[in-house]
Enzyme design. Sequence first.
Site, short mmCIF file in Angstrom:
data_model
loop_
_atom_site.label_atom_id
_atom_site.label_comp_id
_atom_site.label_asym_id
_atom_site.label_seq_id
_atom_site.Cartn_x
_atom_site.Cartn_y
_atom_site.Cartn_z
N TYR A 204 1.78 -8.18 -0.06
CA TYR A 204 1.07 -9.42 -0.35
C TYR A 204 0.69 -10.18 0.92
CZ TYR A 204 5.72 -11.93 -0.72
OH TYR A 204 6.96 -12.47 -0.55
N GLU A 205 -0.22 -11.15 0.73
CA GLU A 205 -0.87 -11.91 1.81
C GLU A 205 -1.64 -10.98 2.75
OE1 GLU A 205 -0.89 -14.73 0.91
OE2 GLU A 205 0.89 -14.71 -0.34
N GLY A 206 -2.23 -9.95 2.18
CA GLY A 206 -2.96 -8.95 2.96
C GLY A 206 -2.02 -7.84 3.35
#
Length: 572
Positions: A429-431
């Site tokens: 997550y978050e890239g």
Amino acid sequence: MSYRAPVPDYQFLFDHVVGLDEVIAQERFEDATSDVTSAILTEAGRLSDDVLAPLNRNGDLTPAYLENGVVRTSPGFAKGFEAIAEGGWIGISADPEYGGMGLPMTVTTAVNEMMAGGCLSLQLAPLMSQGQIEALEHHASDELKDLYLPKLISGEWTGTMNLTEPQAGSDVGALSSKAIANDDGTFAVTGQKIYISWGDHDVAENVCHLVLARLPDGAAGTKGISLFLVPKYLPDDAGNPGVANTLKVVSLEHKMGLHGSPTAVMQYDGAKGWLVGREGGGMRAMFTMMNNARLGVGGQGIGAAEGAFQKALEYANERKQGRSPIEGGTGTIMDHADVRRMLSTMKADIFAARGISLMCAAAIDMETATGSKEWGARAAVLTPIAKAFGTETGMRVSETGVQVHGGMGFIEETGAAQFYRDVRVTAIYEGTNGIQAMDLVARKLMDGGDAAFALLDEIESFTEKARQDCPTLGEPLWDATESLRETTEWMLAQDALNTRFAGAVPYLMAFARVLGGYVHLKATMAVKGKGPRAKLARLYMTRLLPEHIGLLAAARAGDSDLYSLSPDELAS
């Protein structure tokens, strides 16, 4: 197991490695004196040890659940969140005008990592609020700031970010959520979002969602996306939660880990929202929150690594197995060379990742305080490295922690596996870490490599001085830095981005290896080459820094071999 927050490590890094003295010398942070930051570390450590750590197993064994449309959190989580909020820890870096402490991000990063080591599932809630606070500070209207920021900072309300949809993961521009203007200046937001961390709960009285959606005349792709603030309950005239908005939790995801963190599928049915930033400026506004979260997620990885290391170390010091191979040994598995290898490299990597994370935070603070483009460029280069290496360290160390436990590591009652299950998503997550690496070799090299080369120049300059006093550590780091410089030049010479992307992950990891060496060398010089920190640095230089050789070779390999096998051949 009794978790103990690594306060001494952070104090040492503040004092000798990451340059906190330069940060607090700025007028913006002049109140963050050494006494203040030391007291903050001590109190945050106490909160992590005594309040959050005891909740960790509760969250795993008694997950959050959805009951008649209401999310119920794990036992003790409401009290734990209350302690976080009452201590002011959510708004530690927030604007004092709205109730925040206004302290450096460097300090916030340390506090967040310690809390993540105590209970990652619960720490995710304030982390999401912190990102939303920063996004609103930079992009919201004064009216929205005045209403929402004090509530978010106090912990009365919490924040989320809503990007992902079933058909729009990393390709955010493919989202289908819509927003239509209402007559009163608000917007009706409709769509479904998935993977929403802390999307609903019972630990605070309102949940404020930042939602990406497209206006009717919005262009295709990311340029046509706008950002909207959509609360669970619409504030009344007094600013208190009023009538329910037209949104709901469809379900909670059944996850590999982070069971105490309610991850929701959210449905918006013409829900009332307020525009944040300009129309079509949603990605710019959301990236403020995401960049905050990327550094924070890297810290989550380090926190999980610390927890896993402490648990493995405790087990190794107690478990008796076989004959000791060393004279005067303890009789435990701690005597065995391979166990020592695992524990030593775990500790060395945690210290390296922690230093890189704080270096990134300090650069953000210096940019905030001075407005310097150079500091901003440094922070931009370090952010994807801090996120990816922090989370990779979390996965690698927690996995190794299971191995230290042997067969007992595979038994859930031990609790060793929880650290790996909880931290695994941080690389996604978050890239994803692959996207972080692609960002590093593409956008972060668009300046011709100036910011990256400035970092390498700094390392080599320090190493030149260190080589005289500590050649066994200085020489290999100088050589590794030069090799990284040559590979950076090679990356810049590749016009085809996909060629860069093929080697992006090993390039990022090699960069992290060199930065980690820099952290360890600075620590060694601070203690004049003596004591446990110097011993740990020698171990890092001997066993971990050499990984850069293979990583840089892979980074320069190009993409032809990756595409030489067709999809059918891969499946055969």
